[in-house]
Design an enzyme around this catalytic site. Structure first.
Site, PDB file in Angstrom:
ATOM      1  N   PRO I  10     -11.179  -1.160   9.861  1.00 57.41           N
ATOM      2  CA  PRO I  10     -11.345  -0.573  11.183  1.00 57.41           C
ATOM      3  C   PRO I  10     -11.917   0.841  11.157  1.00 57.41           C
ATOM      4  CG  PRO I  10      -9.043  -0.604  10.566  1.00 57.41           C
ATOM      5  CD  PRO I  10      -9.771  -1.408   9.537  1.00 57.41           C
ATOM      6  N   ASN I  11     -12.747   1.118  12.136  1.00 58.56           N
ATOM      7  CA  ASN I  11     -13.351   2.435  12.364  1.00 58.56           C
ATOM      8  C   ASN I  11     -14.469   2.768  11.389  1.00 58.56           C
ATOM      9  OD1 ASN I  11     -11.711   3.464  14.619  1.00 58.56           O
ATOM     10  ND2 ASN I  11     -10.017   3.335  13.177  1.00 58.56           N
ATOM     11  N   ARG I  18     -18.098  10.146  12.321  1.00 59.31           N
ATOM     12  CA  ARG I  18     -16.679  10.428  12.405  1.00 59.31           C
ATOM     13  C   ARG I  18     -16.204  11.372  11.304  1.00 59.31           C
ATOM     14  NH1 ARG I  18     -12.574   6.398   9.830  1.00 59.31           N
ATOM     15  NH2 ARG I  18     -10.605   7.283  10.486  1.00 59.31           N
ATOM     16  N   TYR I  23     -15.176  12.188   5.696  1.00 67.10           N
ATOM     17  CA  TYR I  23     -15.831  10.938   5.280  1.00 67.10           C
ATOM     18  C   TYR I  23     -17.307  11.077   4.917  1.00 67.10           C
ATOM     19  CZ  TYR I  23     -11.628   8.985   7.322  1.00 67.10           C
ATOM     20  OH  TYR I  23     -10.328   8.701   7.613  1.00 67.10           O
ATOM     21  N   ASN I  74     -12.050  -2.117   1.841  1.00 67.83           N
ATOM     22  CA  ASN I  74     -11.623  -0.802   2.296  1.00 67.83           C
ATOM     23  C   ASN I  74     -10.790  -1.057   3.540  1.00 67.83           C
ATOM     24  OD1 ASN I  74     -11.237   1.622   3.527  1.00 67.83           O
ATOM     25  ND2 ASN I  74     -13.317   2.384   3.177  1.00 67.83           N
ATOM     26  N   ALA I  77      -7.354   2.105   8.064  1.00 59.27           N
ATOM     27  CA  ALA I  77      -6.035   2.287   8.684  1.00 59.27           C
ATOM     28  C   ALA I  77      -5.067   1.157   8.361  1.00 59.27           C
ATOM     29  CB  ALA I  77      -6.195   2.409  10.195  1.00 59.27           C
ATOM     30  N   HIS I  80      -2.096   0.983   5.559  1.00 54.71           N
ATOM     31  CA  HIS I  80      -0.761   1.544   5.683  1.00 54.71           C
ATOM     32  C   HIS I  80       0.132   0.740   6.614  1.00 54.71           C
ATOM     33  CE1 HIS I  80      -3.177   4.612   3.937  1.00 54.71           C
ATOM     34  NE2 HIS I  80      -3.868   4.762   5.038  1.00 54.71           N
ATOM     35  N   ASP I  87      -0.555 -10.278   2.768  1.00 54.88           N
ATOM     36  CA  ASP I  87      -0.177 -11.669   2.540  1.00 54.88           C
ATOM     37  C   ASP I  87      -1.412 -12.560   2.405  1.00 54.88           C
ATOM     38  OD1 ASP I  87       2.454 -10.943   2.613  1.00 54.88           O
ATOM     39  OD2 ASP I  87       2.952 -11.969   4.476  1.00 54.88           O
ATOM     40  N   GLU I  98      -9.244  -2.344  -4.096  1.00 51.64           N
ATOM     41  CA  GLU I  98      -9.043  -1.521  -2.894  1.00 51.64           C
ATOM     42  C   GLU I  98      -9.908  -0.271  -2.998  1.00 51.64           C
ATOM     43  OE1 GLU I  98      -5.000  -0.237  -2.654  1.00 51.64           O
ATOM     44  OE2 GLU I  98      -5.260   0.772  -0.717  1.00 51.64           O
ATOM     45  N   HIS I 100     -11.283   3.392  -1.058  1.00 55.19           N
ATOM     46  CA  HIS I 100     -11.174   4.380   0.027  1.00 55.19           C
ATOM     47  C   HIS I 100     -12.213   5.469  -0.155  1.00 55.19           C
ATOM     48  CE1 HIS I 100      -7.523   2.719   1.723  1.00 55.19           C
ATOM     49  NE2 HIS I 100      -7.136   2.508   0.498  1.00 55.19           N
ATOM     50  N   SER I 102     -12.021   8.490   1.193  1.00 63.92           N
ATOM     51  CA  SER I 102     -11.285   9.734   0.949  1.00 63.92           C
ATOM     52  C   SER I 102     -10.146   9.448  -0.025  1.00 63.92           C
ATOM     53  CB  SER I 102     -10.713  10.259   2.266  1.00 63.92           C
ATOM     54  OG  SER I 102      -9.736   9.359   2.744  1.00 63.92           O
ATOM     55  N   ARG I 107      -3.691  13.094   1.561  1.00 58.86           N
ATOM     56  CA  ARG I 107      -3.703  13.302   3.011  1.00 58.86           C
ATOM     57  C   ARG I 107      -2.289  13.205   3.618  1.00 58.86           C
ATOM     58  NH1 ARG I 107      -8.321   9.775   5.560  1.00 58.86           N
ATOM     59  NH2 ARG I 107      -7.774  11.061   7.377  1.00 58.86           N
ATOM     60  N   ARG I 111      -0.235   8.071   4.938  1.00 54.85           N
ATOM     61  CA  ARG I 111      -1.392   7.468   4.266  1.00 54.85           C
ATOM     62  C   ARG I 111      -1.136   7.277   2.766  1.00 54.85           C
ATOM     63  NH1 ARG I 111      -5.592   7.437   8.228  1.00 54.85           N
ATOM     64  NH2 ARG I 111      -5.388   9.272   9.542  1.00 54.85           N
TER      65      ARG I 111
END
Lengths: 144, 144, 144, 144, 144, 144, 144, 144, 144, 144, 144, 144
Positions: I10-11, I18, I23, I74, I77, I80, I87, I98, I100, I102, I107, I111
Site C-alpha cells: 500500500p501507498n 511521498r 523514500y 514490500n 504498512a 506491521h 498466513d 521482504e 523495505h 527505508s 523508525r 514499525r
C-alpha cells in the site's frame, strides 16, 4: 492521652453529594461528629482536617510532628498520585493508618496502586464511614 | 443473631512461631479465644476454621451458604493465587471481609495483587491480630 | 467402545445456584444425566468426576491413564492457575478437550489465560451446558 | 426455520493445500457440502461465504442483518487484527459463534488475542473440520 | 440561559510567551475576550478561571455545582497526573468537555494518557485557540 | 473556495441502527445532508465518501491529493489498526482532522490508541453527529 | 546425625512414564532407593514424601519443623504457582534446596519464575535423577 | 552578574529532621547560608525559595522569567509526578539544573523516572548538601 | 528459468511524491522498468503487482502458487498489521524476501515489528530503490 | 578419561575479598586446588581459566572444541548480558553446566535472567564453593 | 592526600570529533590536563585511564583496590549494559561517582537505565566537560 | 576508489563448524576470498577484520575514521547487547550496513532488537553468505 490527627483528602468535602452508590449518603460533618464522640469514649484526643490541596496536606503532616501520636489519613485521589504526601509521612515518622470509604482494590486499575500503603502501618478499605471508626479504634488500641 | 464464619488460610496454624518480625508473637488459638469472647459481647455467633488446602477452603465456603450471614477470611498465600476461592465467594454471595495480619501492600510485588479483593466488601490489613478483631466488629456492625 | 473421562473442576457443584446470569440455571446432576444419556446414543462409555481439589484432579487424571481414551475437562478456576493439572494432562498423554460454560475470553483479563489450552486438542467455550454435550460429541467423533 | 450465515475468513480457500500439519487435508468445498447436508438434517437454512477481504466480510455481516438468526464465523487471520469485523458483529447484534480449525490458544502469542471473542456467544477451537459441524449444531440448538 | 464554566489549567497564563511552535502566539486574555464575545452571540453565560493549583481547580469545580450547566476544561499538565480533578468532575456530575491547544495524542507518550477523558463527554484537541471556540459552541449546542 | 473531503470509515453506514446507546439515533444520510447545508453557509466545497474497505480509503485519500485542501476522517475501527491509512495521510500531506462520534478515550483499552492522531492536525471526539459539524467548521476556519 | 526431608511434588509419581524426553526413564522408587543408599554412605538420616496436593506439602513442611535440619524439595508444577509452599518454607526456617529434573530455565516462560528460589539456599536443575543425588550431597555437606 | 533562582521542593523544609540515613543531618537554613556565601565568592546573585505546593513552584518559575539566568531545582517528590513543573520549565526557557540530595537512581523504582530531567541541562544526584553547591558552581560557570 | 513475483504494498504507487526525505524521488514505474531490465540480464522471469488492498495481496499470493518460484514483497504498512498476508505466505510455501525502502528498524516503534519477517527467507531494508534490485539478485541467486 | 574445562567469569579473581556476605571467604586459588584434587579422585582431567573479558571467554570456549568433553562455567556478570558467550557455547556444542556461588534467582531482578541457561544442560546455584564441586561431580558422572 | 582514579569509558577517546552537538568540541587530553591542574589545586592525587574494553575497565577497578580512595567513572555505553563493571565497583567497595557529559536521562530510552547508579554514591550528568570537574571537586570534598 | 571496511563479529570465526542448520557450511575464509574477488570486479578496495572482542571492534571502527568510506558489519551477538559499538558507529559517522547470515527477526525474541539498526543505513538479513555479497554490492553502488 493518645493524640490522633485525622486527615480527609480531596473531594471528601463533597461527601453525601458525590456518587452515593460508591461512597454512601452520609456527609463529612456527621462523620466528624461521630469521630469526636468516639474519641471521648476511647479516651483519645483528635484533630480533624480536610483539604483538597496536596501541599496543604503535606504541611498539615509536618505540623503534626510535634503533636500527634498517630495519623489517620484518607488520601482519596492523592493515594495514587502523591509521592509528596508519602515522603511527608515517611519524614515525620508518625505511625499512619490509610483509610478508604470504598474498596479501592476492586475499582479502576489506577486506583489499585497506593503510594501511601508502603509507609503505613495498615489500611482499612471499603466499609464506608465505618472505615473511619475502625481506624480510630485501631489508632487508639495499637500497642505502639 | 448474625452468624459469621471466620476462615484462616494456609500457614496461619504456624502463628506465633513464624516470622515474628512480620506476623507478631501471638498464636492462633489465643486469637480464636479472643474472637469468641468478642462475639459474645457483640451478640453474634461465630464459627472458626483453619485450613492449608485450597479445595477445603472452597468447600468450607460452599457449606457456609446455608448458615453464614458474613464471611471473614484471611486467605494468606491464597490471596495472590486462588481464583477458586474467589469464585467460591462470588458463587455463595455471602458478604466477605478480607483480613491480613501484615500490610500486604508494602511487601513483595506478587503480594500486592489480591484475587479476593474484587469480590469482598472491604479489607483490613496490617494491624496484626487486631486486624481480626476490627473485622469481626465490622461484620457485626455493617448494615447489610 | 471409546472410554471418556469427564472432569468438572472447582465450584461446579454449585451449578444452578451460582451466578445464574453467567452460568445458567441447570444443575450439575441434570447435566450429568444428559451426558450419560448421550453416551448411550453415541456408543461410548463415560465416567464423571467433580472435585474442588487441584491435587485430586491431578490424581484423577493419573488414574485415567489405564482406562480413558479421551478426557473432557472443565478446569474452571484452575484453568488460569494450575500448572499441576497441565503437567498431569501432558504426562498421561490422553487427548483432552477443554470445556467452559461461559466464554472465558470475554470476561476478566486473568480468565483469558489458560494453562490447559496448550496441552489440549481443542476447546469449547460459552455455550452453557451445551458446551459439555458438544465436547462429548467431539470426543466420540474425533478420528484419533 | 432458523437461518444461519457461515463466513470463512482469509486464506481458508487454500484449505487442503496449506500447512496440513496444522489445518488437515480436507478442502473447503468438502466442508461446505458436509455443512449443507447437516443443515438439512438439523432443519436449518444456511448460507456460506468465503472472503479474503476485511471490508467484504464487514459488508457480508451488514447484509445478514435482515436475514440471519445466527452467525458462524472463522475469522482466521482477522481474528487477531480486525476491529472492523468486531464492530460489525456488535452492530448487527446477531448472535455469533467463533470457529477455528486449530487451537489458536496453543500457537504463537499474537494468535492468543481475539478481537472477536468478546462479541461472540462462544467459540469452538482445534477440532479441524469438526469445529464447523459442532458450531452448526450449536447454532441450531441454542435456545436464543 | 445555559451557564458554562471554563477552566484554564496550569501554565496557560504563559500563553503567547511559551513554546509558540506548539501553542501559537495568541495570549490568554485575547482568547478570553473572544470567548466572551462568542458567549453573547450564542446566548450563553460564561465564567472563566485560570489556575496553576490542582487543589484550586478541584474547588472551582466544586463551587460550579450550584451554578454551571456545562464545564469546559483545559487541564493542561494535570490531564496526565490528576486523579483529584477527575474525581471532582465525576463528583459534581456536570457534563464536561476536555480541550487541548495541541494534539496531545501526537506528543510524548506520557501525554497520551488522560485521566480526564473517561469522565468527559468529549474532547477537542490540536486546533490552537480554535479548540476553545469549538468547545464553547459544543457546550452551547449539545442537547443535554 | 476551500475544498474539503470527508471520509466515513467502516460500519458507519449502519449509523442509526447500530448501538444507539453509544452512537445515537441519527443516520448517515441525515448527517451528510446537514454537512452539505453547513458547507454552503461556510462557503466551502465538500465531498463525502463512506467505505468499509481499508484499501479503498487509502485510495480515496490518494485521489484527494489533487483536489482537497482539508481532510476530515472518521476512521472508526481502522483508527486502531491501520498503518496504511496513516501512511496515506502522511503521504498526501493534506491537513487532516480526526473525528469520532463517541469518546474513544473512555472505551476499551484497544480503542485508546490511534494510529491516525499523530498525522492529524487535531481531533474531535464524543459529541455524536456534532463532532462532524465542529470538524467542518474547524476545517473551514483553520488558518492553514 | 543430620536429618533431611525430601519432598517430591505433583506428578513426580508418574516418573518413568511421563514425557521421557524431558524427564528420563527412571521411576521414582528407584530414585528413592538410591537416595536411601546414599544417605547411609553420607551418614545422614532421610525421610521421603511424594504428594500431588499443595496443602499436604505445606503441612509436610510444617511437621518437619521439629525433625529436619535440611529440606530438599522438587516442587515441580507448584514451583511456579505456590505462594503457600513458599510461605511454609519461610515460616519453618529450615534451610532448603530446590531441585528440578529438567532445566526449568530453558523451558516455557511461565516455568522460568520460581516462587521457591527466593526462600531457598540454592538450586540444582537439569541433571535428571542426578539432581537429587547432588542435592543430597549438598544437604549433607553444607556447613550450616 | 548572573542571576540564579534556587527552588527547594516539598518536604525539604524538614531537612535535618527527616530520614537522616538518606538525607543527612544538615538543615535547610544552613544550606541556604552556605549557598549565599558561595554566591558572593562566585560573583552571582541568588534567590532561594522553598515550597511544598506544586502550583506555587509553577508560579515561582513563571515569575523567574524576567529575572533569572539560571534555575537550580530540587523537585523532590514532584520529580516523579509533576508534568506541570516540567511544562513551566519548558515554557520559561531558563536553563535548569536538577539537584537531588540522594541518588534517586538507586532508590525505589518510581523514583527512577524524572519528569524534570528531559527539560534540564543536567543533574547532580546523591552528594547530600554538596549536590547544591556543585549545582551552584555549575550554574555560575556554564558558558550559556 | 526461475519465475519471481514482486509485490508492492500500500501507498507505494505514491512513490516519488511521498515523503521524499524518507523514500527518495524515484517513482514506481522507473523502479519497475529497472527490475524488468535486470530480470533479462539475470535470466529470470518476473511479474510485478502493486496493491493497496490487503485482501488483494492475499489473493495475488494465492495465485502465485502455481507460477512463482520466489516472492519479493514490500508489504509497506501491512508489514506491521497483516496476519492475513503472513498466513498467505506461509500457506503457499513460496520462499519470500521482504523488502523495505527505508530502514524500518530505525523508525517508530510500531514499525519495528514485522509479521512478515518470521515467514521470510530474509529481508533487505533501507537502501531505497536499491533494496529491490538487491532482492531481485538474491531471488535469482539463492540456491533453493 | 573425561576432559573438563572450568571457566571462572568476571570479578571471580576477587573472591575472598568481595562482598563476603554474598560470596563467602574462600579465595579462587583454594577453590582451584580443591577442584584439582577432586579431579584426581574422580578420574577426570580438568583445565581452569579465569577471565574478566567477554571476548576472551568466547575464545576460550572456541579452543575447547578440540579438547573438552564437558564445560563448567560460572559466567558471573556475563550470565545476564552476554549473547556472545551463549552463541559460543551453542556453537561448540560441548555440554555445559552453569554454576553460581550465590542463588541468582533470589537477588536483583536483572540477575534472574540467564542467557546461558537455555544452552546449558543444567545449573547449580547458591552453594558457595560447593557449587563448583557439585558441578564437577555432575560433569564427571553425567551419562552423556 | 586523597587518591582518585578517573576512568573514561568506551568511545571517549573520540571526544572532540564525535557528535559535537551532543558532546561538545573539547578533546579528551584537554580535559585530562584540566583535571591534573585541578588536582593540584585541590591537593589530591589522580590517575586517569581510558579504555574501550569492558574487561580492561573491570581490571582497572580491581587494581585500584590498593590505591584509590575514590573512583570517578564515565562508563559511557557500558553504563547501560555492563553488570561486570557494576560488580567490580561493588566488589572493591571504593566510593564511586558516575559522570556523563550529556544528560543521559533526556536521551533514548535505553540510556535511561544505569547499571552503575545503584552502586555509586552519586552522579553528575549533562554539563559537558564541567561534569568531570564537578565530580573531581566532589571526590575531593566528600566527607567519606 | 571507494574504500570499504568489513567487520565480522563474535563467533563468526567458527563459521562452517557452528550450527550449520542456521548458518550454512561455508567457512569464513571462503567468504573473505569471495569478497576480495568481488571487490576487484566492483572496483572498490576492502579490508576485512574478525574479532570476538567488543572493545576491539569499537577500536577497529575508530581507526576506520581516516580510511573507510563505507562500513559493513555483521555484529552477530553484539547486535543485541552492544551500545558501545552503536556509539562508535554514530561517532565516526561512516555510513554503515548491518549484515546477518540468518534472519534475526525470525529467531528468539532477544535477537529481534538491534542496537545497530538505528545507526545504520540499512540491513540485509537471512541470505547466508549471500548477505555479505549483497552488502558489498550495496556499499559499492550507494550514491552517498
Amino acid at each position: 492521652m493518645r493524640k490522633i490527627l485525622i486527615i480527609h483528602g480531596p473531594n471528601l468535602n463533597l461527601l453525601g453529594q458525590r456518587e452515593p452508590n460508591i461512597y454512601g449518603n452520609v456527609n463529612l460533618s456527621e462523620i466528624n461528629d461521630n469521630l469526636q464522640a468516639m474519641a471521648k469514649t476511647l479516651g483519645v484526643e483528635i484533630k480533624i482536617v480536610q483539604s483538597n490541596h496536596e501541599g496543604e496536606i503535606v504541611e498539615t503532616i509536618h505540623q503534626a510532628m510535634n503533636w500527634a501520636d498517630y495519623l489517620i489519613i484518607n488520601p482519596a485521589a492523592y493515594t495514587h498520585t502523591s509521592v509528596a504526601i508519602r515522603d511527608a509521612i515517611a519524614g515525620v515518622k508518625i505511625p499512619t493508618i490509610e483509610v478508604h470509604l470504598s474498596n479501592i482494590y476492586s475499582r479502576e486499575d489506577f486506583r489499585q496502586k497506593s503510594f501511601i500503603a508502603p509507609v503505613s502501618v495498615g489500611s482499612i478499605n471499603g466499609f464506608g464511614e465505618l472505615s473511619y471508626y475502625l481506624a480510630l479504634e485501631a489508632a487508639a488500641k495499637m500497642k505502639q
